[in-house]
Scaffold this active site. Sequence first.
Site, PDB file in Angstrom:
ATOM      1  N   GLY A  30       0.805  -0.936  -0.101  1.00  7.77           N
ATOM      2  CA  GLY A  30       0.008  -0.002   0.049  1.00  7.77           C
ATOM      3  C   GLY A  30       0.858   1.174  -0.030  1.00  7.77           C
ATOM      4  O   GLY A  30       0.466   2.338  -0.612  1.00  7.77           O
ATOM      5  N   ASN A  31       2.006   1.061   0.780  1.00  8.06           N
ATOM      6  CA  ASN A  31       2.928   2.354   0.891  1.00  8.06           C
ATOM      7  C   ASN A  31       3.471   2.594  -0.472  1.00  8.06           C
ATOM      8  O   ASN A  31       4.310   3.605  -0.767  1.00  8.06           O
ATOM      9  CB  ASN A  31       4.032   2.150   1.801  1.00  8.06           C
ATOM     10  N   LYS A 148      -1.613  -1.079  15.765  1.00  8.64           N
ATOM     11  CA  LYS A 148      -1.450  -0.742  14.378  1.00  8.64           C
ATOM     12  C   LYS A 148      -1.838   0.919  14.239  1.00  8.64           C
ATOM     13  O   LYS A 148      -3.032   0.963  14.562  1.00  8.64           O
ATOM     14  CB  LYS A 148      -2.460  -1.606  13.461  1.00  8.64           C
ATOM     15  N   LYS A 232      -1.370  -7.090   5.492  1.00  9.38           N
ATOM     16  CA  LYS A 232      -1.446  -7.826   4.341  1.00  9.38           C
ATOM     17  C   LYS A 232      -0.395  -8.686   3.935  1.00  9.38           C
ATOM     18  O   LYS A 232      -0.678  -9.618   3.336  1.00  9.38           O
ATOM     19  CB  LYS A 232      -1.632  -6.610   2.950  1.00  9.38           C
ATOM     20  N   LYS A 294       6.477  -9.201   7.058  1.00  9.62           N
ATOM     21  CA  LYS A 294       6.963  -9.491   5.575  1.00  9.62           C
ATOM     22  C   LYS A 294       7.930 -10.903   5.858  1.00  9.62           C
ATOM     23  O   LYS A 294       7.753 -11.830   5.076  1.00  9.62           O
ATOM     24  CB  LYS A 294       7.675  -8.561   4.874  1.00  9.62           C
TER      25      LYS A 294
HETATM   26  P1  ADP Z   1       4.054  -1.887   2.723  1.00 11.04           P
HETATM   27  O1  ADP Z   1       3.055  -0.928   2.379  1.00 11.04           O
HETATM   28  O2  ADP Z   1       4.836  -2.214   1.497  1.00 11.04           O
HETATM   29  O3  ADP Z   1       3.754  -2.955   3.577  1.00 11.04           O
HETATM   30  P2  ADP Z   1       5.786  -1.020   5.020  1.00 11.04           P
HETATM   31  O4  ADP Z   1       6.034   0.510   5.303  1.00 11.04           O
HETATM   32  O5  ADP Z   1       4.949  -1.673   5.969  1.00 11.04           O
HETATM   33  O6  ADP Z   1       5.309  -1.096   3.580  1.00 11.04           O
HETATM   34  O7  ADP Z   1       7.281  -1.752   4.913  1.00 11.04           O
HETATM   35  C1  ADP Z   1       8.129  -1.312   4.267  1.00 11.04           C
HETATM   36  C2  ADP Z   1       9.207  -0.503   4.860  1.00 11.04           C
HETATM   37  O8  ADP Z   1      10.020  -1.369   5.867  1.00 11.04           O
HETATM   38  C3  ADP Z   1      10.310   0.242   4.393  1.00 11.04           C
HETATM   39  O9  ADP Z   1      10.045   1.340   3.781  1.00 11.04           O
HETATM   40  C4  ADP Z   1      11.606   0.446   5.430  1.00 11.04           C
HETATM   41  O10 ADP Z   1      11.353   1.685   5.930  1.00 11.04           O
HETATM   42  C5  ADP Z   1      11.034  -0.699   6.490  1.00 11.04           C
HETATM   43  N1  ADP Z   1      11.867  -1.711   7.076  1.00 11.04           N
HETATM   44  C6  ADP Z   1      12.143  -1.787   8.229  1.00 11.04           C
HETATM   45  N2  ADP Z   1      13.191  -2.686   8.676  1.00 11.04           N
HETATM   46  C7  ADP Z   1      13.789  -2.949   7.465  1.00 11.04           C
HETATM   47  C8  ADP Z   1      14.838  -3.559   7.237  1.00 11.04           C
HETATM   48  N3  ADP Z   1      15.486  -4.360   8.363  1.00 11.04           N
HETATM   49  N4  ADP Z   1      15.321  -3.688   5.958  1.00 11.04           N
HETATM   50  C9  ADP Z   1      14.482  -3.127   5.128  1.00 11.04           C
HETATM   51  N5  ADP Z   1      13.405  -2.203   5.240  1.00 11.04           N
HETATM   52  C10 ADP Z   1      12.979  -2.106   6.632  1.00 11.04           C
HETATM   53 MG    MG Z   2       3.219  -3.047   5.534  1.00  8.72          MG
END
Ligand code: ADP
Ligand code: MG
Length: 333
Positions: A30-31, A148, A232, A294
């Site tokens: 979503g981001n 959240k 998600k 993730k």
């Molecule tokens: P999405 O909408 O894709 O779920 P999120 O913001 O939830 O996006 O997750 C992606 C973010 O995770 C990245 O922008 C980064 O800032 C963060 N992040 C946290 N820990 C890590 C890591 N170890 N390696 C890479 N990114 C990380």
């Molecule tokens: Mg996310």
Amino acid sequence: MNKNPNTEKAKMSTDRKQASGKKIVVALGGNAILQSHQSGTYEEQIANVKKAAKEIVKIIRAGYRVAMTHGNGPQIGNLYIQNSLAGEAVPPMPLDACSAQSQGMIGYFIQQEMLNELSKHNIDLPVISLVTQVQVKASDPAFKNPEKPIGPFHNQKEAELLMQKTSLVMKEDSRKRWRRVVPSPEPIHIVEKEVIKSNIEQGYLVVASGGGGIPVIKKKDGLMGVEAVIDKDRSACRMGIEINADILLILTDVDRVALNFNTPKQKWIDRMILKDAKKYLAQGHFKEGSMKPKIQACIDFLENGGEKSIIGTLFSAYSAIQGKSGTTITKEL
Ligand code: ADP
Ligand code: MG
């Protein structure tokens, strides 16, 4: 002899089915669809989905069978703000209804842009997004400890007033900003699982479980929506397991997964084996609510029959599949 363009097109088009290659669940962040530096206009979101569609069509053309899901964090946050601000004019909708709205909107963007990109390659493939309910447990500990963040930022005074006047739970972040927090329970079952599976078996391109799915609980008299949001990444993993996918591809706004993220010792990782992913997770390398779910999704997917999990960016999805970008996680090297 002149070629008849219609016969040419018919020859090049598929038989309205995807190929029978490896099954892959692609999760769009979503981001990444609405990026943090963007204000969230219609045009911005369509443009991001258009770029993602180009990549995903490359994957389809390479013979993979694709099923899609997507996040909705920024979009449901915006719907929540709209509902809060317009509450005196129009009755505000609860979060489960906002989740359904975001599935409809983002699903529509994806359907349109995928069809447009597919048709550029003369691929005649039906694309369908399904409004999807995902069951969670009423006894999930997340309901007692909402974590959240969602919606607008507040100062402490505003947050305290809101907590006095409503049943909302507000928490302060590391930058002293206050925000509403809601439960993020574990998905236990995709209610529309059979419809998703049968559409995939038909060879159609299915978009399902958007925004983690609409959270519902099972009561004596049936299903009921709840005030929560499901991650998600967790639902994408559930979907991958339930449809027996081979690959889980999580597309976000960073190119790779890092160890010691955002520190001077930061190290980007190309490949990881399951055992190491579990070790790094336990060591706290992945941030709660963003990268941690993730990695957890990637691990669960591999432990439940998946062959490969990949995390990469929305805009280089095809090279991530080829192992040329992103972070690939497998059971063994
Ligand atoms: P999405 O909408 O894709 O779920 P999120 O913001 O939830 O996006 O997750 C992606 C973010 O995770 C990245 O922008 C980064 O800032 C963060 N992040 C946290 N820990 C890590 C890591 N170890 N390696 C890479 N990114 C990380
Ligand atoms: Mg996310």
